[in-house]
Design an enzyme around this catalytic site. Structure first.
Site, PDB file in Angstrom:
ATOM      1  N   HIS A  33     -15.860   1.388  -3.652  1.00 46.82           N
ATOM      2  CA  HIS A  33     -14.680   1.411  -2.799  1.00 46.82           C
ATOM      3  C   HIS A  33     -14.955   0.934  -1.381  1.00 46.82           C
ATOM      4  O   HIS A  33     -14.070   0.445  -0.698  1.00 46.82           O
ATOM      5  CB  HIS A  33     -14.172   2.860  -2.744  1.00 46.82           C
ATOM      6  CG  HIS A  33     -12.696   2.976  -2.632  1.00 46.82           C
ATOM      7  ND1 HIS A  33     -11.876   3.217  -3.708  1.00 46.82           N
ATOM      8  CD2 HIS A  33     -11.871   2.888  -1.575  1.00 46.82           C
ATOM      9  CE1 HIS A  33     -10.624   3.279  -3.314  1.00 46.82           C
ATOM     10  NE2 HIS A  33     -10.583   3.076  -2.024  1.00 46.82           N
TER      11      HIS A  33
ATOM     12  N   SER B 243      -6.794   1.062  -4.651  1.00 44.31           N
ATOM     13  CA  SER B 243      -6.839   2.453  -4.214  1.00 44.31           C
ATOM     14  C   SER B 243      -5.446   3.059  -4.338  1.00 44.31           C
ATOM     15  O   SER B 243      -4.870   3.075  -5.434  1.00 44.31           O
ATOM     16  CB  SER B 243      -7.375   2.529  -2.786  1.00 44.31           C
ATOM     17  OG  SER B 243      -7.676   3.855  -2.418  1.00 44.31           O
TER      18      SER B 243
ATOM     19  N   ASP C 241     -17.979   3.420  -6.953  1.00 40.02           N
ATOM     20  CA  ASP C 241     -16.802   3.947  -6.278  1.00 40.02           C
ATOM     21  C   ASP C 241     -16.923   5.465  -6.274  1.00 40.02           C
ATOM     22  O   ASP C 241     -16.591   6.131  -7.264  1.00 40.02           O
ATOM     23  CB  ASP C 241     -15.512   3.513  -6.972  1.00 40.02           C
ATOM     24  CG  ASP C 241     -14.277   3.861  -6.141  1.00 40.02           C
ATOM     25  OD1 ASP C 241     -14.430   4.628  -5.168  1.00 40.02           O
ATOM     26  OD2 ASP C 241     -13.190   3.367  -6.456  1.00 40.02           O
TER      27      ASP C 241
ATOM     28  N   TYR D 192       0.839  -1.207   0.000  1.00 42.70           N
ATOM     29  CA  TYR D 192       0.000   0.000   0.000  1.00 42.70           C
ATOM     30  C   TYR D 192       0.874   1.259   0.000  1.00 42.70           C
ATOM     31  O   TYR D 192       0.902   1.991  -0.956  1.00 42.70           O
ATOM     32  CB  TYR D 192      -0.944  -0.018   1.205  1.00 42.70           C
ATOM     33  CG  TYR D 192      -2.014   1.042   1.123  1.00 42.70           C
ATOM     34  CD1 TYR D 192      -3.110   0.865   0.290  1.00 42.70           C
ATOM     35  CD2 TYR D 192      -1.925   2.220   1.861  1.00 42.70           C
ATOM     36  CE1 TYR D 192      -4.094   1.838   0.189  1.00 42.70           C
ATOM     37  CE2 TYR D 192      -2.905   3.195   1.768  1.00 42.70           C
ATOM     38  CZ  TYR D 192      -3.989   2.999   0.932  1.00 42.70           C
ATOM     39  OH  TYR D 192      -4.960   3.967   0.833  1.00 42.70           O
TER      40      TYR D 192
END
Length: 688
Positions: free
Chosen positions: A660, A542, A625, A462
């Site tokens: 999301h 993301s 999203d 991430y």
């Protein structure tokens, strides 16, 4: 035109009746000059999500994608195993009010979680809200948003698909009757019920930014604005009432990583004005009240975090007291329960939960069964019981009940997932990034793994917004390891694993460090004979979607396949859409000429080069999203399809209802995970 063609799927030659190639996508080549640089955007027209041309293009892309994915052999077996891992009874950590336990629970045969109450430890579970009748396709979900102090009134949210926006409803727990008071679909922050149930405070995002309002129960007039005027869209603003009902505590947070936070309070008993307690300090502050003391977790003058105590009767900064000093471990969070402080720490990305007295004296540490992740305590200052959860890559999340006064704990809920944890090994390795920074990585695989350079490996990460990638159970990761693969999670700079300095080393003009860390993780896995490029896949969502998009465009030869979900990819224009102004403190903005230089330099959408032999790519996004605009995946899919210099597939999986924020029915989760894993196994040549 369709054609029948042979492809290698799981080691076998299989005939697929599919379009010869992806749908043709027209270009409009919009040109603009930004800070002296000419930028050509061939797919600007795909930013308009509602246009008939875009909708027709989405339909054509989905048809093409499913014509490739649906015939892949082994899908039924994959889906069956995922169903065994995911279609299970689940239960959330409970919240307790006046001897009543509020939690969500989903039976194995249900698609969505249902809201329940249990009156007393040994009481029966009583259903409060069932979302299943609310939508025929089971895409509507519900969640708790607030509970009155006496446990007789709840606020709950109704969410359609995966949207961030919800509608708020109120339910009398004893009569099961809905109240006429309700809030329409919008993006809400915190909601806090007054102890006498005469009204509630809530925050809602408007065009100007978040604002806090007060609603009196039964009031017909418009709700008055309490706080937020002057705070722009880059701020998140929310508030809550203290446990004793005296103070209304407001946090105003700039940016998603909260690098600048203000705290304001209002004395509700004296009906006093809202006054600042923390303001003008460029640091992170989060406070919880116990009586007249506000315990504050901050990184001010302490990159790894410390705890301050502020007397709300005399909150002048010179009166602040340090209760728990900074240490070598990173302080992740603070919880108050049973008159004690519980602090969640990370040390070398290993989670622990330590207890302290109200005066800051260390009392001990809660033991955990393995290397994994511990949540903070969910409890109340004036109650003796609290709850926490523990999980690891190979150990499903288990909820524990903890007696604060005695330290005794017991299992409140443990899911029955058919995984033999003893068959797997979780270990942590360290590797050197491009600039020699040492970076840790977790590996999950079967015990006794043969290091022959042939292991199918799935690498993820991430690296942003202070989010720490700690061990946690993921059905897809468990299945990957069961099939003889290696599941790897790299703890990249930009996260919070080593405090604020680690975060700052991967944000703004240092964002390239994050991509370098990830690429170095891939190189380490290859050098240490876990895998090779043709057997190495990367996956991220993301901000992690930006990560794998950058890795793919910077080092395409290093990977065999990419799954890029709900991503940011056009970093020149990202800040113009949906919530993205909140992320400018993390990434920067192309409106700033200096920040434009580094954004443009790594922006995956602007780094795609025609004729490059990119790995196989599956982009995943959906209409719902409402956080990261799906335009990123649409534009990038079209661009890579046109540019790729090999016969590798470039696919877009686009759902009209998912988004999301989760809320997806479990059967849809299984379907999507099957699509992604079958794509990866196909491209890596995994036969079993």
């Amino acid at each position: 035109m369709k054609t029948s063609r042979l492809v290698l799927v799981c080691g076998c030659a299989v005939a697929l009746c599919a379009p010869l190639g992806p749908p043709k996508t027209r270009t409009d080549n919009v040109k603009e000059i930004l800070h002296g640089t000419e930028i050509i955007d061939p797919y600007r027209w795909l930013e308009d999500q509602k246009s008939p041309d875009t909708r027709a293009w989405i339909d054509a892309q989905n048809h093409y994608t499913h014509s490739i994915l649906d015939p892949l052999p082994g899908r039924a077996e994959l889906a069956k195993r995922l169903a065994a891992l995911m279609k299970i009874d689940t239960m959330s950590m409970p919240g307790v009010r006046a001897g009543r336990y509020f939690f969500s629970k989903r039976r194995a045969d249900q698609e969505q979680s249902v809201l329940y109450v249990r009156k007393g430890l040994t009481g029966q579970d009583e259903m409060l809200v069932d979302p299943h009748p609310l939508s025929p396709d089971r895409t509507t979900s519900v969640m708790f948003r607030g509970t009155s102090k006496d446990g007789t009134l709840i606020a709950y949210a109704i969410r359609q698909g995966g949207e961030d926006e919800v509608a708020i409803r109120f339910l009398n727990v004893d009569t099961r009757k809905e109240l006429p008071d309700a809030l329409p679909r919008a993006r809400y922050g915190g909601l806090s019920l007054k102890h006498d149930k005469s009204g509630f405070y809530y925050s809602r995002r408007n065009a100007e930014g978040y604002r806090i309002y007060y609603h009196g129960m039964g009031a017909a007039a418009a709700d008055p604005e309490i706080f937020g005027s002057g705070y722009g869209p880059e701020y998140g603003v929310g508030g809550g009432i203290s446990e004793d009902g005296r103070y209304f505590i407001i946090h105003a947070v700039k940016g998603s990583a909260a690098d600048y936070t203000e705290i304001h309070i209002q004395d509700l008993i004296r009906a006093g004005p809202i006054v600042p307690v923390v303001k003008g300090i460029p640091a992170r502050f989060f406070g919880e009240a116990a009586g007249d003391t506000l315990y504050v977790h901050t990184n001010w003058k302490a990159p790894n975090g410390r705890i301050l105590a502020i007397d709300l009767k005399n909150p002048a900064p010179e009166k602040w007291r340090e209760m728990i000093p900074e240490s070598s471990a990173v302080m992740e969070g603070l919880s108050l329960a049973g008159g004690k402080l519980f602090v969640n720490y990370l040390e070398n990305v290993r989670s622990s939960l330590r207890t302290f007295s109200a005066e800051g004296k260390r009392l001990g540490e809660i033991p955990v069964p393995a290397l994994g992740s511990v949540s903070g305590m969910n409890g109340r200052w004036d109650q003796d019981e609290a709850f926490y959860s523990f999980s690891s890559f190979h150990i499903p999340g288990t909820v524990y009940r903890y007696e604060v006064s005695t330290g005794k704990q017991s299992v409140w809920w443990k899911p029955n997932i058919p995984v033999k944890s003893e068959d797997f090994e979780v270990k942590q390795v360290w590797y050197a990034s491009k600039d020699s920074t040492k970076v840790p990585m977790f590996l999950l695989h079967r015990k006794g793994l043969k290091l022959d350079g042939e292991r199918p490996t799935l690498l993820t990460g991430y690296g942003g917004f202070t989010a720490s990638s700690t061990p946690g159970f993921r059905p897809g990761g468990a299945l990957w390891a069961e099939r003889g693969g290696v599941y790897a999670v790299a703890n990249l700079r930009g996260g919070g694993e080593f405090g604020e300095e680690w975060h700052k080393a991967g944000m703004l003009d240092k964002k390239q460090n994050v991509f370098d860390d990830f690429i170095a993780a891939a190189e380490w896995l290859i050098a240490h004979r876990y895998t090779k490029p043709a057997r190495l896949a990367i996956q991220g969502g993301s901000n992690g979607g930006l990560l794998v998009g950058a890795a793919m465009t910077q080092r395409p030869e290093l990977f065999g396949a990419v799954v890029c979900t709900y991503p940011l990819l056009d970093m020149v224009r990202y800040h113009k859409f949906l919530l993205a102004r909140l992320w400018v403190p993390e990434y920067g903005s192309s409106e700033n000429p200096e920040q434009f230089k580094y954004l443009y330099a790594y922006s995956p959408y602007h780094r795609v080069k025609p004729g490059t032999k990119y790995p196989a790519v599956l982009f995943v996004t959906g209409d719902s999203d409402t956080r990261v605009d799906p335009l990123h995946a649409r534009k990038m899919a079209a661009l890579v399809q046109a540019a790729i210099g090999s016969d590798k597939p470039v696919l877009l999986l686009y759902d009209t209802k998912t988004g999301h924020s989760g809320g997806m029915p479990v059967s849809k989760q299984i379907e999507d995970t099957t699509d992604q894993l079958s794509f990866l196994l196909w491209q890596l040549g995994v036969t079993k």
